[in-house]
Design an enzyme around this catalytic site. Structure first.
Site, short mmCIF file in Angstrom:
data_model
loop_
_atom_site.label_atom_id
_atom_site.label_comp_id
_atom_site.label_asym_id
_atom_site.label_seq_id
_atom_site.Cartn_x
_atom_site.Cartn_y
_atom_site.Cartn_z
N CYS A 85 0.84 -1.20 0.00
CA CYS A 85 0.00 0.00 0.00
C CYS A 85 0.88 1.26 0.00
O CYS A 85 1.55 1.54 -0.98
CB CYS A 85 -0.98 -0.03 1.17
SG CYS A 85 -2.37 1.11 0.96
N HIS A 175 -3.63 -5.12 0.46
CA HIS A 175 -3.10 -5.59 1.75
C HIS A 175 -3.13 -7.12 1.82
O HIS A 175 -4.16 -7.71 2.13
CB HIS A 175 -3.92 -5.01 2.90
CG HIS A 175 -3.66 -3.56 3.15
ND1 HIS A 175 -2.66 -3.12 4.00
CD2 HIS A 175 -4.23 -2.44 2.65
CE1 HIS A 175 -2.65 -1.79 4.02
NE2 HIS A 175 -3.60 -1.35 3.21
N GLU A 177 -1.80 -8.91 4.07
CA GLU A 177 -1.75 -9.37 5.46
C GLU A 177 -3.13 -9.56 6.08
O GLU A 177 -3.24 -10.19 7.14
CB GLU A 177 -0.92 -8.40 6.31
CG GLU A 177 -1.55 -7.03 6.57
CD GLU A 177 -1.27 -6.00 5.49
OE1 GLU A 177 -1.23 -4.80 5.81
OE2 GLU A 177 -1.09 -6.39 4.31
#
Length: 518
Positions: A85, A175, A177
């Site tokens: 990001c 993202h 994660e």
């Protein structure tokens, strides 16, 4: 207390709310990761000598004056780098690309069109496929640095995934994660294990051995005092210390009269019977409850409890005499430096129970869990053989039932609340729900309502029930109990606890609410 890790992934934090999630995902692979704020990233690189670097997201914009940057040494170290990001945008800006404010912002679910094969996508995503990802950005990359190519695009980001395969630089606008990117964990594993060549040999068994050796080296033959609450952090700290230094350890359990039903007995039984740890039990309930009697301000409740705890702990430690070290169950999130775009990073190190004690008593700290997240601590607890009921125990606030009793605290109200809470947790366990819920508890409201029991009129307290699901306590959703469960639990509380004639259920998530009421 430091333990050494040969293969480490360094995560440079630009202030994202999910930076810790990156570290936890990497650790779940069996690879050690460490977070440093961007202000001290260069020192972190020199100290850690990482095998790979991940650049986090951020609430800032690279277009703002003074917005965070990575040390240029990150890109000159000859190691793989992954930008996420804002981390993607920083990488592009610093290497000669261009970022602009986006015409179309992307927040939430988006779809990535895979344009090229890449080591990052190997075995996960094929060229030509469309993959679900999670976006959260306004700005976007509009020109690539030299050597980079596009490997994925989205509706709002023409350069949603890019790479320089020769230098092992990768960057994504989404993202990976978060759980909302279904294959994100596999992408991170490709970067960490395949691209960076890091072996996934970091384990709790290895950490246990390293921690024990580090404790012995630091403590030597000196005595250590450990404050024990019965929660998973202090329990694992105590057992690990006892394994390292045996009879040099003394634990102090301060019962402030605000704990859950039978909790003192359970803690004493576990540590005296199972581990033969020297344990001092201080029943200070009268002191705490007398000091809190009639107090309504939640902050004053917390401060009163904290002050008295320090006084009691200090007095008991003086009686023991000769202790040089104070052990704390400090976790990694407590010591990670917070990030500010302007000014110095601020380190949060104090613990709500024993903050200020080391300085007052001229003692040194030993914090064997300071490199671990909560899920790491639970894994270490299992490695040490702690019973599951302690490892999986729900979080419990230091001030205890005092902050689950809004309004004036009285001895009578604490006892009413303790009984209602015990019934609620008993019903949760009977229903097989305890391990599905992050935290569950009762609250005694400072409100009385009219009721009817038998032929008589009652005017008694309202009890609220709360249960939430969460991964880390940062955000939480209320647990959707079925009506049969709530009806059964409410009936038991009203029938068995004198002083309550009405039960309600809290359906507030976090945010906007907090998990605790005070």
């Amino acid at each position: 207390m430091d333990t050494s890790h040969s293969d480490t992934v360094l995560i440079i934090d630009f202030g994202s709310q999910v930076t810790q999630l990156i570290a936890r995902r990497v650790r779940a692979m069996g690879v050690y990761s460490e977070i440093v704020p961007f202000q001290s990233a260069l020192g972190g690189i020199n100290r850690i000598k990482p095998k790979a670097v991940i650049l986090s997201g951020s609430p800032y914009s690279t277009l703002d004056n003074g917005s965070p940057r990575a040390p240029i040494e990150v890109f000159e170290a000859g190691i793989p780098v992954l930008g996420i990001c804002y981390g993607q945008q920083v990488m592009c800006v610093q290497l000669g690309g261009k970022v602009e404010a986006g015409h179309e912002r992307e927040f939430g679910r988006a779809f990535l069109e895979i344009k090229e094969e890449s080591a990052l996508f190997d075995g996960v995503w094929e060229k030509g496929s469309s993959q679900q990802v999670w976006m959260s950005h306004g700005d976007r990359v509009t020109a690539l640095p030299e050597g980079f190519c596009v490997i994925g695009t989205s509706k709002g980001a023409p350069y949603a995934a890019i790479s320089d395969e020769k230098r092992n630089f990768y960057a994504v606008q989404f993202h990976p994660e978060v759980v909302h990117t279904p294959d994100g964990e596999k992408l991170l594993q490709n970067f960490v294990c395949k691209i960076s060549g890091i072996k996934n040999n970091w384990s709790m068994a290895a950490y246990r051995d390293q921690a024990i050796a580090a404790i012995r080296e630091k403590v030597g033959k000196n005595r250590v005092i450990c404050g024990l609450s019965g929660g998973v952090d202090s329990s694992v700290t105590a057992v690990l210390l006892h394994e390292a230094i045996g009879d040099q350890l003394t634990c102090i359990f301060v019962d402030h009269g605000l704990i859950r039903k039978n909790e003192a007995e359970e803690v004493l039984k576990l540590f005296r019977d199972n581990y033969n740890i020297e344990l001092i039990h201080v029943n200070a309930a009268d002191m705490f409850i007398n000091a809190l009697e009639g107090e309504t301000d939640p902050e004053k409740k917390r401060k009163t409890i904290g002050r008295l705890f320090i006084e009691v702990f200090e007095e008991e430690t003086k009686k023991i005499g000769g202790a040089k070290f104070l052990a704390q169950g400090t976790l990694y999130p407590d010591v990670i430096e917070s990030v500010s775009a302007i000014g110095e990073a601020i380190t949060i190190k104090s613990h709500h129970n024993v903050g200020g004690l080391p300085e007052r008593m001229n003692m040194k700290l030993v914090e064997p869990l300071r490199e671990l997240f909560k899920d790491d601590v639970r894994s270490l607890g299992r490695e040490l053989g702690l019973p599951e009921e302690f490892i999986k125990r729900h979080p419990f606030p230091g001030p205890g039932l005092a902050i689950r009793c809004p309004g004036a605290v009285t001895r009578e109200k604490i006892e009413i609340l303790r009984e209602a809470d015990a019934i609620y947790l008993d019903e949760i366990r009977k229903a097989g729900l305890y391990d599905k819920i992050w935290q569950a508890f009762a609250i005694l409201l400072p409100v009385q309502t009219v009721g009817v029991m038998g032929d008589g009129r009652t005017y008694e307290f309202v009890c609220a029930l709360r249960a939430v699901t969460s991964v880390d306590g940062m955000t939480a959703d209320f647990y959707p109990h079925d009506m049969d469960f709530l009806s059964r639990t409410a009936a038991r509380i009203i029938n068995e606890v004198r002083g309550i004639n009405r039960v309600v259920y809290d359906i507030t998530s976090k945010p906007p609410g907090t998990i605790e009421w005070e």
